[in-house]
Design a protein around this motif. Structure first.
Motif, short mmCIF file in Angstrom:
data_model
loop_
_atom_site.label_atom_id
_atom_site.label_comp_id
_atom_site.label_asym_id
_atom_site.label_seq_id
_atom_site.Cartn_x
_atom_site.Cartn_y
_atom_site.Cartn_z
N TYR A 110 0.82 -1.22 0.00
CA TYR A 110 0.00 0.00 0.00
C TYR A 110 0.84 1.26 0.00
O TYR A 110 0.43 2.28 -0.54
CB TYR A 110 -0.97 -0.03 1.18
N ASN A 111 2.04 1.20 0.56
CA ASN A 111 2.90 2.37 0.51
C ASN A 111 3.35 2.66 -0.91
O ASN A 111 3.55 3.82 -1.29
CB ASN A 111 4.14 2.14 1.39
N ALA A 112 3.48 1.61 -1.74
CA ALA A 112 3.97 1.78 -3.11
C ALA A 112 2.89 2.28 -4.07
O ALA A 112 3.21 2.65 -5.20
CB ALA A 112 4.54 0.46 -3.62
N ILE A 113 1.64 2.31 -3.64
CA ILE A 113 0.57 2.73 -4.55
C ILE A 113 0.78 4.17 -5.00
O ILE A 113 0.58 4.50 -6.18
CB ILE A 113 -0.81 2.57 -3.89
N ARG A 114 1.20 5.01 -4.08
CA ARG A 114 1.37 6.42 -4.41
C ARG A 114 2.85 6.71 -4.60
O ARG A 114 3.68 6.33 -3.78
CB ARG A 114 0.79 7.30 -3.30
N GLU A 115 3.19 7.37 -5.68
CA GLU A 115 4.58 7.70 -5.95
C GLU A 115 5.16 8.52 -4.80
O GLU A 115 4.55 9.49 -4.35
CB GLU A 115 4.69 8.49 -7.27
N GLY A 116 6.32 8.11 -4.34
CA GLY A 116 6.92 8.80 -3.20
C GLY A 116 6.48 8.25 -1.86
O GLY A 116 6.98 8.67 -0.82
N GLY A 117 5.56 7.29 -1.89
CA GLY A 117 5.12 6.66 -0.65
C GLY A 117 3.82 7.24 -0.12
O GLY A 117 3.60 8.45 -0.16
N THR A 118 2.96 6.37 0.39
CA THR A 118 1.65 6.78 0.89
C THR A 118 1.71 7.22 2.35
O THR A 118 0.94 8.09 2.77
CB THR A 118 0.66 5.59 0.79
N PHE A 119 2.66 6.66 3.12
CA PHE A 119 2.61 6.84 4.56
C PHE A 119 3.82 7.58 5.11
O PHE A 119 4.90 7.59 4.53
CB PHE A 119 2.49 5.46 5.24
N MET A 120 3.61 8.17 6.27
CA MET A 120 4.64 8.95 6.94
C MET A 120 5.72 8.05 7.53
O MET A 120 5.44 6.94 7.97
CB MET A 120 4.03 9.78 8.07
N ASP A 121 6.93 8.59 7.57
CA ASP A 121 8.01 7.94 8.31
C ASP A 121 7.86 8.36 9.77
O ASP A 121 7.91 9.55 10.11
CB ASP A 121 9.36 8.40 7.75
N CYS A 140 7.99 -3.32 10.81
CA CYS A 140 7.35 -2.11 10.30
C CYS A 140 8.32 -1.19 9.56
O CYS A 140 7.92 -0.14 9.08
CB CYS A 140 6.71 -1.33 11.45
N ASP A 141 9.59 -1.59 9.47
CA ASP A 141 10.58 -0.79 8.77
C ASP A 141 10.67 -1.22 7.32
O ASP A 141 10.83 -2.42 7.03
CB ASP A 141 11.95 -0.93 9.44
N VAL A 142 10.55 -0.27 6.43
CA VAL A 142 10.64 -0.53 4.98
C VAL A 142 11.60 0.48 4.37
O VAL A 142 11.40 1.70 4.52
CB VAL A 142 9.26 -0.41 4.31
N ASP A 143 12.64 -0.03 3.73
CA ASP A 143 13.62 0.84 3.06
C ASP A 143 14.14 1.93 3.99
O ASP A 143 14.26 3.11 3.61
CB ASP A 143 13.01 1.47 1.80
N GLY A 144 14.46 1.56 5.22
CA GLY A 144 15.05 2.50 6.15
C GLY A 144 14.08 3.44 6.84
O GLY A 144 14.51 4.29 7.62
N LEU A 147 7.37 2.84 8.96
CA LEU A 147 6.10 3.26 8.34
C LEU A 147 4.87 2.87 9.16
O LEU A 147 3.75 3.19 8.75
CB LEU A 147 5.99 2.67 6.94
N ALA A 148 5.06 2.21 10.29
CA ALA A 148 3.91 1.82 11.10
C ALA A 148 4.36 1.64 12.54
O ALA A 148 5.55 1.52 12.83
CB ALA A 148 3.27 0.53 10.58
N ILE A 149 3.39 1.63 13.43
CA ILE A 149 3.65 1.37 14.84
C ILE A 149 2.82 0.18 15.30
O ILE A 149 1.62 0.09 15.00
CB ILE A 149 3.36 2.63 15.71
N LEU A 328 -1.12 -6.55 14.50
CA LEU A 328 -1.84 -5.52 13.77
C LEU A 328 -1.08 -4.20 14.00
O LEU A 328 -0.85 -3.81 15.14
CB LEU A 328 -3.28 -5.40 14.27
N VAL A 329 -0.68 -3.57 12.91
CA VAL A 329 0.13 -2.35 12.99
C VAL A 329 -0.60 -1.22 12.27
O VAL A 329 -1.44 -1.47 11.39
CB VAL A 329 1.54 -2.57 12.40
N THR A 330 -0.27 0.01 12.62
CA THR A 330 -1.01 1.15 12.06
C THR A 330 -0.07 2.17 11.43
O THR A 330 0.96 2.53 12.01
CB THR A 330 -1.84 1.84 13.15
N MET A 331 -0.46 2.63 10.25
CA MET A 331 0.29 3.63 9.49
C MET A 331 -0.47 4.96 9.53
O MET A 331 -1.68 4.98 9.71
CB MET A 331 0.46 3.17 8.05
N ILE A 332 0.25 6.04 9.34
CA ILE A 332 -0.36 7.37 9.25
C ILE A 332 -0.17 7.89 7.84
O ILE A 332 0.96 7.93 7.33
CB ILE A 332 0.25 8.35 10.27
#
Length: 448
Positions: A110-121, A140-144, A147-149, A328-332
């Motif tokens: 889901y982060n890859a759907i939007r160019e530049g990433g959908t979710f906050m670091d 919850c870590d993706v590419d450094g 992205l989730a807690i 279950l983890v949550t992204m912003i």
């Protein structure tokens, strides 16, 4: 409790993105402020349709509204089956919720759907101390980026048993240390039309996951890719027909069809019903099963025990269980108008006050400070056994690979498992070789 989740293979064309993005900004239900000036946040989750989760989440919101009366949080999300498609559509139209709850292997998709990433670091918000306390946070870590807690709850599996049935058969559950110990114990319950457990065989993902968790991954450390389902995710690194996985598939087929230790059922609820009715002595499940048993018949609780998944001995070497972790983890969302307030709520969920509420959802609270506390152990003794299993009996828990192709390759493996683990009894080597080739083709195609 839904223990597995559908991971979509999101293949998006530019025209689709453009047309959906043109739909506009967030609708009225997702405005960032109420009429009375309160900060409004939206939270999407797939589990709110389940009564234990609904009860826990409602109690969380009630408690938080007393703590932060200026923040109003609205729960959104369809039932489990429709939830994942809805997330895709909403992200494409820039209309997603401020906070979105998923499983770790869903994050990259889901982060890859939007160019530049959908979710906050979330790295700038989270302390290293907090990260160490939260089960599954490392996933919850993706590419450094974080992205989730992991601030809600988690679960993994053990083997539940009926004490009275094992006692009558002369089986000591503490003596079940390996897969062969388990097989011998199960044989004491097999006779004409009698079985030791139910095993799902059909279109449900359990057809793969139960065998994978119990036998395959412990010896291969990766059904799809080796080394804990880690990179590189390439065609030449596919692991399906590795000797360990083929051996594990043959063992499971023999356990079902030669030993006749397991009755084939089409749904997990059938396995549970057999256990509750006293038809079988064993059921593999997670902590949520404790609440299910209480709801079904609290009087049976004194007759229920739990042991860890057994070690698997292969070629003379014992391998510890590495069952999947289910946090279950949550992204912003980057579109969230009030990210600090959103994170404040998610971090509050890690506190003892909130974790005590979360414990009633049937899973295990994510903060290890609370899940190992005297209070939790006293009130959730049986569920806490699984915490002990993870600490003392299990090696690092392994999840499915966090890649966009997971939906497609999982279906390939499911098709093979349906043939191997059914009355069809298809040749294991042939089916595993076929699945290997098909997954290689998927990974090669996507690399072009």
């Amino acid at each position: 409790m839904k223990k597995r989740r559908k991971v979509l293979s999101v293949m998006l064309c530019a025209a689709m993105v453009a047309s959906l993005a043109a739909c506009g900004s967030k609708d009225d239900s997702k405005k960032s402020e109420d009429k009375d000036g309160k900060i409004k946040l939206t939270f999407s989750t797939s589990v709110y349709v389940e009564e234990p989760h609904q009860k826990a989440i409602d109690a969380l919101l009630e408690a938080y509204s007393k703590k932060e009366p200026n923040v109003d949080i609205e729960i959104l999300g369809a039932g489990y089956d429709g939830y994942w498609d809805n997330i895709t559509t909403e992200i494409l139209s820039n209309n997603e919720s401020d906070m979105i709850q998923v499983y770790p292997e869903n994050i990259s998709t889901y982060n890859a759907i939007r160019e530049g990433g959908t979710f906050m670091d979330l790295s700038e918000y989270m302390s290293d101390d907090l990260k160490k306390k939260l089960v599954g946070q490392e996933m919850c870590d993706v590419d450094g980026q974080t992205l989730a807690i992991s601030s809600y709850a988690w679960g993994t599996t053990g083997i539940f048993y009926r004490k009275s049935m094992l006692k009558e058969a002369g089986v000591n559950p503490d003596d079940i240390k390996t897969q062969e110990d388990f097989r011998e114990a199960c044989k004491k319950f097999t006779s004409k039309d009698k079985y030791a457990m139910g095993v799902v065989s059909g279109t449900h993902a359990f057809t793969v996951s139960e065998w994978n968790r119990l036998i395959a991954r412990p010896v291969s450390n990766g059904l799809y890719f080796p080394n804990g389902e880690s990179e590189p995710y390439t065609a030449d690194n596919v692991n399906i027909n590795a000797p360990e996985n083929v051996w594990a598939a043959q063992w499971w087929q023999d356990f079902i069809l030669k030993d006749k230790a397991a009755k084939l059922v089409t749904d997990k609820k059938d396995s549970r019903e057999m256990f509750w009715n006293g038809d079988v002595p064993f059921n593999m499940d997670g902590p949520w099963f404790v609440g299910m048993c209480k709801e079904r018949d609290e009087s049976m609780m004194d007759d229920i025990g739990i042991i860890p998944q057994f070690d698997v001995v292969y070629n003379g070497k014992a391998y510890k269980p590495n069952p999947t972790n289910y946090p279950l983890v949550t992204m912003i969302s980057k579109n969230c108008k009030h990210p600090k307030e959103a994170y404040a709520f998610l971090e509050w969920m890690t506190t003892d006050e909130a974790q005590k509420i979360i414990a009633d959802c049937g899973m295990i609270p994510s903060n290890t400070d609370y899940s190992t506390s005297d209070e939790y152990i006293k009130n959730h003794e049986l569920e806490h056994k699984i915490v002990e299993f993870m600490q003392n009996n299990y090696t690092d828990l392994v999840a499915d690979p966090n890649i966009s192709q997971l939906g497609e390759i999982s279906q390939i493996m499911l098709d093979a498992a349906q043939k191997m683990f059914s009355e069809q009894a298809a040749d294991v080597q042939t089916e595993m070789d076929s699945a290997q080739k098909q997954v290689e083709d998927v990974m090669s195609r996507d690399a072009e």
